[in-house]
Design a protein around this motif. Structure first.
Motif, PDB file in Angstrom:
ATOM      1  N   GLY A  11       0.800  -1.221   0.000  1.00 34.74           N
ATOM      2  CA  GLY A  11       0.000   0.000   0.000  1.00 34.74           C
ATOM      3  C   GLY A  11       0.828   1.265   0.000  1.00 34.74           C
ATOM      4  N   LEU A  14      -0.553   4.883  -0.031  1.00 36.52           N
ATOM      5  CA  LEU A  14      -1.252   5.398   1.149  1.00 36.52           C
ATOM      6  C   LEU A  14      -0.318   5.603   2.335  1.00 36.52           C
ATOM      7  N   HIS A  17       0.271   5.931   6.308  1.00 34.99           N
ATOM      8  CA  HIS A  17      -0.692   5.112   7.051  1.00 34.99           C
ATOM      9  C   HIS A  17      -0.368   3.625   6.982  1.00 34.99           C
ATOM     10  N   THR A  18       0.095   3.178   5.824  1.00 33.09           N
ATOM     11  CA  THR A  18       0.323   1.750   5.639  1.00 33.09           C
ATOM     12  C   THR A  18       1.666   1.276   6.185  1.00 33.09           C
ATOM     13  N   LYS A  23      -3.608  -1.577   4.320  1.00 33.08           N
ATOM     14  CA  LYS A  23      -4.553  -0.749   3.568  1.00 33.08           C
ATOM     15  C   LYS A  23      -5.987  -1.234   3.741  1.00 33.08           C
ATOM     16  N   ILE A  26      -7.931   0.242   6.827  1.00 30.52           N
ATOM     17  CA  ILE A  26      -8.174   1.672   6.987  1.00 30.52           C
ATOM     18  C   ILE A  26      -9.672   1.900   7.095  1.00 30.52           C
ATOM     19  N   ASP A 106      -8.367  -4.242  -2.365  1.00 28.58           N
ATOM     20  CA  ASP A 106      -8.725  -2.818  -2.353  1.00 28.58           C
ATOM     21  C   ASP A 106      -9.833  -2.529  -3.357  1.00 28.58           C
ATOM     22  N   CYS A 219      -9.770   2.782  -3.570  1.00 30.63           N
ATOM     23  CA  CYS A 219      -9.262   2.908  -2.203  1.00 30.63           C
ATOM     24  C   CYS A 219      -7.736   2.921  -2.169  1.00 30.63           C
ATOM     25  N   ARG A 222      -4.940   8.579  -1.257  1.00 32.42           N
ATOM     26  CA  ARG A 222      -5.627   9.400  -0.260  1.00 32.42           C
ATOM     27  C   ARG A 222      -6.824  10.131  -0.864  1.00 32.42           C
TER      28      ARG A 222
END
Length: 330
Positions: A11, A14, A17-18, A23, A26, A106, A219, A222
């Motif tokens: 991911g 992203l 965050h990942t 992912k 989230i 995703d 997905c 962002r």
């Protein structure tokens, strides 16, 4: 029928965050990307799932075991990420000769799942896109038969992109094609592609039809994740209740607020997803996803993706912040 959900990707689009959260986990419209997929398939009657995990795979396992104790769940590790074709090949011993539905981890789409899994032929989900060069592409005849598949073509002959949903009847043929590609080192863009294996099946006589999905929620990045969050909040009818503990607060629907949140002196929404046990004070949050156990004070957030266990104070920003962060903008 077994479902295969490849989830081993890192991911990278992203990040940050990942780095700490898969992912697929989230938060999205009060759920997670993975829960939306699993719920959709389970509601159509599928109860056996093969999760191909790798990066942060233990979090996927913990989440599935905690939230889906009644399904039959297999976890297969793809430690060396070599593409979706390679990931699916790892599940061959579990699949045996059963029919399978492959849904990328995703991929959230609106479509008639029951009609697809009960179809008499193999089926591949497609949707028209403006620029198909970043996708697998299907060439389709007037009877919805797929005649050729190619992964990320430089000069596409079709604008029908593969969305990441594949119902396979001829599973033995699929795994034979995957075996040939892997043994011969046949890669596309450096990976063993599921698209190449499916095209091999078609060349060997498999009958594969295309079906068009009604909606396709991206997905992977962002900006598109936030757009998907807004659309899915409306789709699921998310409407958080204004509770007494939300002192001096206005909610502008649609909004999803998790359990145990403390919100006061704030405006939340529209299109906001708030994770569990988050505190918001003297703030405005709209068009954003906020992770669990976060603390927001004196901040205006718009078009922001905020990780879990994060503290932010001060000023107006559009932010993309990972987990376990403490930021003072004052």
């Amino acid at each position: 029928m077994k479902a295969i959900i490849p989830l081993a990707g890192a991911g990278t689009k992203l990040r940050p965050h990942t780095y700490t959260q898969p992912k697929a986990l989230i938060p999205l419209a009060g759920k997670t990307v993975l829960s939306i997929i699993v719920d959709q398939l389970r509601d159509a009657g599928i109860n056996e799932f093969i999760f191909i995990v790798g990066y942060l795979g233990e979090k996927i396992q913990d989440y599935v075991k905690a939230n889906y104790p009644t399904i039959t769940a297999h976890f297969v590790y793809q430690n060396d990420r070599q593409g979706i074709g390679h990931a699916v090949r790892l599940a061959s011993n579990i699949v045996a000769n059963d029919e399978i539905l492959i849904v990328l981890g995703d991929t959230i789409c609106d479509y008639d799942v029951s009609a697809v899994i009960n179809s008499n032929t193999s089926m591949i989900g497609v949707r028209k896109v403006d620029d198909p060069r970043s996708f697998g592409v299907a060439e389709i005849d007037c009877d919805a038969n797929i005649t050729h598949l190619v992964e990320k073509p430089h000069i596409p002959k079709s604008n029908m992109a593969l969305v990441g949903i594949y119902k396979i009847k001829e599973t033995e043929m699929l795994f034979q094609c995957l075996d040939v590609n892997i043994k011969q080192g046949i890669k596309t863009h450096g990976e063993y592609s599921i698209t190449d294996a499916l095209d091999c099946m078609i060349k060997n006589g498999a009958h594969v039809n295309a079906f068009k999905v009604d909606s396709w929620f991206d997905c992977g990045k962002r900006e598109s994740l936030l757009e998907s969050n807004a659309t899915l909040l409306k789709k699921f009818g998310a409407k958080a209740e204004l509770r007494p503990e939300y002192e001096n607060t206005v909610l502008i629907q649609p909004v999803s607020i998790g359990k145990g949140c403390t919100i006061k002196n704030s405006i939340v929404g529209p299109n906001a997803t708030i994770g569990d046990d988050t505190t918001i004070d003297f703030s405005i949050v709209k068009n954003s996803i906020i992770g669990s156990f976060s603390n927001l004070f004196d901040i205006v957030l718009d078009d922001s993706l905020i990780g879990s266990d994060t503290t932010i104070r001060g000023e107006t920003r559009s932010l993309n912040i990972g987990d376990n962060t403490d930021i003072d903008l004052g």
